[in-house]
Every structure is written in structure tokens, then in C-alpha cells.
Design a protein around this motif. Sequence first.
Motif, mmCIF file in Angstrom:
data_model
loop_
_atom_site.group_PDB
_atom_site.id
_atom_site.type_symbol
_atom_site.label_atom_id
_atom_site.label_comp_id
_atom_site.label_asym_id
_atom_site.label_seq_id
_atom_site.Cartn_x
_atom_site.Cartn_y
_atom_site.Cartn_z
ATOM 1 N N PHE A 173 -2.243 10.434 15.348
ATOM 2 C CA PHE A 173 -3.048 9.469 14.598
ATOM 3 C C PHE A 173 -2.318 8.895 13.391
ATOM 4 C CE2 PHE A 173 -5.985 12.071 17.023
ATOM 5 C CZ PHE A 173 -6.757 11.103 17.636
ATOM 6 N N SER A 174 -1.257 9.579 12.951
ATOM 7 C CA SER A 174 -0.435 9.000 11.885
ATOM 8 C C SER A 174 0.266 7.737 12.357
ATOM 9 C CB SER A 174 0.607 10.017 11.406
ATOM 10 O OG SER A 174 0.019 11.033 10.637
ATOM 11 N N MET A 175 0.634 7.702 13.647
ATOM 12 C CA MET A 175 1.312 6.522 14.159
ATOM 13 C C MET A 175 0.390 5.305 14.111
ATOM 14 S SD MET A 175 4.424 5.927 15.262
ATOM 15 C CE MET A 175 5.074 7.357 16.143
ATOM 16 N N VAL A 176 -0.887 5.498 14.395
ATOM 17 C CA VAL A 176 -1.847 4.393 14.312
ATOM 18 C C VAL A 176 -1.947 3.905 12.874
ATOM 19 C CG1 VAL A 176 -4.226 3.685 14.776
ATOM 20 C CG2 VAL A 176 -3.119 5.371 16.261
ATOM 21 N N ILE A 177 -2.017 4.844 11.932
ATOM 22 C CA ILE A 177 -2.097 4.476 10.517
ATOM 23 C C ILE A 177 -0.824 3.750 10.086
ATOM 24 C CG2 ILE A 177 -2.300 5.380 8.173
ATOM 25 C CD1 ILE A 177 -3.819 7.785 9.367
ATOM 26 N N ALA A 178 0.326 4.275 10.481
ATOM 27 C CA ALA A 178 1.599 3.685 10.068
ATOM 28 C C ALA A 178 1.768 2.275 10.620
ATOM 29 C CB ALA A 178 2.752 4.575 10.525
ATOM 30 N N PHE A 179 1.478 2.082 11.900
ATOM 31 C CA PHE A 179 1.634 0.767 12.508
ATOM 32 C C PHE A 179 0.722 -0.254 11.830
ATOM 33 C CE2 PHE A 179 3.771 1.165 16.902
ATOM 34 C CZ PHE A 179 4.733 2.002 16.368
ATOM 35 N N ASN A 180 -0.495 0.165 11.512
ATOM 36 C CA ASN A 180 -1.401 -0.747 10.818
ATOM 37 C C ASN A 180 -0.892 -1.048 9.416
ATOM 38 O OD1 ASN A 180 -4.264 -2.009 10.540
ATOM 39 N ND2 ASN A 180 -4.069 -0.682 8.757
ATOM 40 N N GLY A 181 -0.352 -0.016 8.749
ATOM 41 C CA GLY A 181 0.179 -0.242 7.413
ATOM 42 C C GLY A 181 1.362 -1.190 7.410
ATOM 43 N N TYR A 182 2.236 -1.066 8.403
ATOM 44 C CA TYR A 182 3.372 -1.984 8.505
ATOM 45 C C TYR A 182 2.894 -3.405 8.835
ATOM 46 C CZ TYR A 182 6.100 2.332 8.810
ATOM 47 O OH TYR A 182 6.655 3.562 8.572
ATOM 48 N N ALA A 183 1.904 -3.516 9.720
ATOM 49 C CA ALA A 183 1.421 -4.844 10.132
ATOM 50 C C ALA A 183 0.728 -5.568 8.985
ATOM 51 C CB ALA A 183 0.477 -4.701 11.320
ATOM 52 N N GLU A 184 -0.062 -4.826 8.212
ATOM 53 C CA GLU A 184 -0.801 -5.439 7.105
ATOM 54 C C GLU A 184 0.005 -5.478 5.814
ATOM 55 O OE1 GLU A 184 -5.508 -4.904 7.509
ATOM 56 O OE2 GLU A 184 -4.475 -3.051 7.001
ATOM 57 N N GLY A 185 1.121 -4.761 5.800
ATOM 58 C CA GLY A 185 1.877 -4.641 4.559
ATOM 59 C C GLY A 185 1.139 -3.813 3.528
ATOM 60 N N LYS A 186 0.310 -2.889 4.001
ATOM 61 C CA LYS A 186 -0.522 -2.077 3.116
ATOM 62 C C LYS A 186 0.266 -0.858 2.664
ATOM 63 C CE LYS A 186 -5.300 -0.565 2.690
ATOM 64 N NZ LYS A 186 -6.601 -0.405 3.394
ATOM 65 N N ARG A 187 0.550 -0.802 1.392
ATOM 66 C CA ARG A 187 1.431 0.236 0.866
ATOM 67 C C ARG A 187 0.811 1.627 0.964
ATOM 68 N NH1 ARG A 187 6.825 0.169 0.552
ATOM 69 N NH2 ARG A 187 7.577 1.608 -1.048
ATOM 70 N N THR A 188 -0.506 1.711 0.770
ATOM 71 C CA THR A 188 -1.152 3.024 0.784
ATOM 72 C C THR A 188 -0.991 3.702 2.141
ATOM 73 O OG1 THR A 188 -3.249 1.923 1.318
ATOM 74 C CG2 THR A 188 -2.825 2.459 -0.999
ATOM 75 N N ASP A 189 -1.163 2.946 3.228
ATOM 76 C CA ASP A 189 -0.990 3.520 4.563
ATOM 77 C C ASP A 189 0.470 3.863 4.832
ATOM 78 O OD1 ASP A 189 -3.669 3.345 5.095
ATOM 79 O OD2 ASP A 189 -3.541 1.524 6.291
#
Length: 242
Positions: A173-189
Amino acid sequence: MTVEAGIGYALIALGPSLCIFASLISKKPFLVLTVLSSALLWLISLIVLSGLWRAFLPFKSSAWWPYSLVIITSVGFQEGLRIFFWRVYKRMEDILDAFADRVSKPRLFLTDKMQIALAGGLGHGVAHAVFFCLSLLTPAFGPATFYIDRCSRMPFFLISAMIALAFVTIHTFSMVIAFNGYAEGKRTDQVFVPAVHLVASLLTLVNFASEGCLVGIPLLYGMAALTLVHCGKMVWRRLKEN
């Protein structure tokens, strides 16, 4: 009876992963390929790391801090590899979207992207379980079990299976969080994933203490629960926005 115990340990470590694979991944050949390629990539990374550190092991000191260096460098290497995996995926996504435009088909939906990330994380988790748990389970099918002095209340194979399950959950589930963080540019994720990975890995050092597994394993599952909750909130928010 030990055959049943060995199978039970393997199912503890990989049972939930098999359920995810059977219910979701196996229905789409592309996701199956993603799981296999991800597992191969992470297995290669673990073999490379073990080869690099083999020259320094075993440590002459019985202290825990030399092992923390192994963990920190290994987590750093794997998190760098996660970014590489994301860039490969992003390039593949652009190719698939361009192909969809040419044949007048819809582009990848948000759910498709999340499933690809889930498959990549599942491959990472399975590789971890195979490397750190399943490779140790062969003696579990023998005529007896095995205990260690520092955790005398639980069989060693059960401890390994429980730790593997926690890391499979975190990696998947970290991979889902990481991919979303990279896609959105969301630093917290982007920071959350390596932070959880590092803290969870360092928590395994608690097992060096006498009966430390009784404390370390619950803390490790706390990190797995935190990952699940964060991933669930992120997915729910993205689906509502979409």
C-alpha cells in the motif's frame, strides 16, 4: 503436524497477498506482468544489497547500531529504486495513453492507475516475503520447530511469518501512496512512504532485546495499520475528487 505448520507459516506471510492476487490482479494480464516485473526488480535489489554488505558481515560487535547502518543504507537504496520504478511506469503510462488516443479508446482511468500501483507494491511485498521469510521456512517442514533465546515464547518461523506479513502490507500500500504523491507532486505522501519504511525497518532491531519480539511486532503492525489508514484516506479523497 510440522507440514501443516510450515504451510500455515507460509500462508500467514503470503495469504493476504494471494487473496489480492486472486481477486484483483489475476483478472488482468497486464497487472500480473506488473507484479512479476516488480517482484523481480526488488529481488535483484535485495540480492545486490546483500552482496554489498556480505563483505562486512558478521559484525564482531553484538551491539545493534551496526545493523542500523545496514537498514538505513538499504532503505535509502530501495527508495531510490522506487523513484526509478515510478519513472518507468510514468513512461509506460504515456505510451499507453498515446496508443489509446490513436485507436480512439479512453485513456487510463484513475482506478486503473491505482491498480497498477497496487500490483507494483504487491510485487515488492512478495519479494520481501520470499527473501526474508519463505527462504527460511524449509526447516519448518521438519520433525520439530525452532526457538531462539531472545524470543522464547514464539517459534522463530512464526515470528518471521508475522514480520513478513507486516512488511508485505506496508510495501503493497506504500506503493499506491508513493505513486499518487509523485503524480500530484504532494510532498507529504512522498515523505510518508520512505519514513514509514525506515521506521518499520528500524523497529525490527527491537528483536535484539530479550523478549523484544513481544514489543517489536505490535509496533510493526502499528506501522502497517498507519499505512493502510493513510492509503485508504488518500484513495477515498482521490475518488471523490475524480
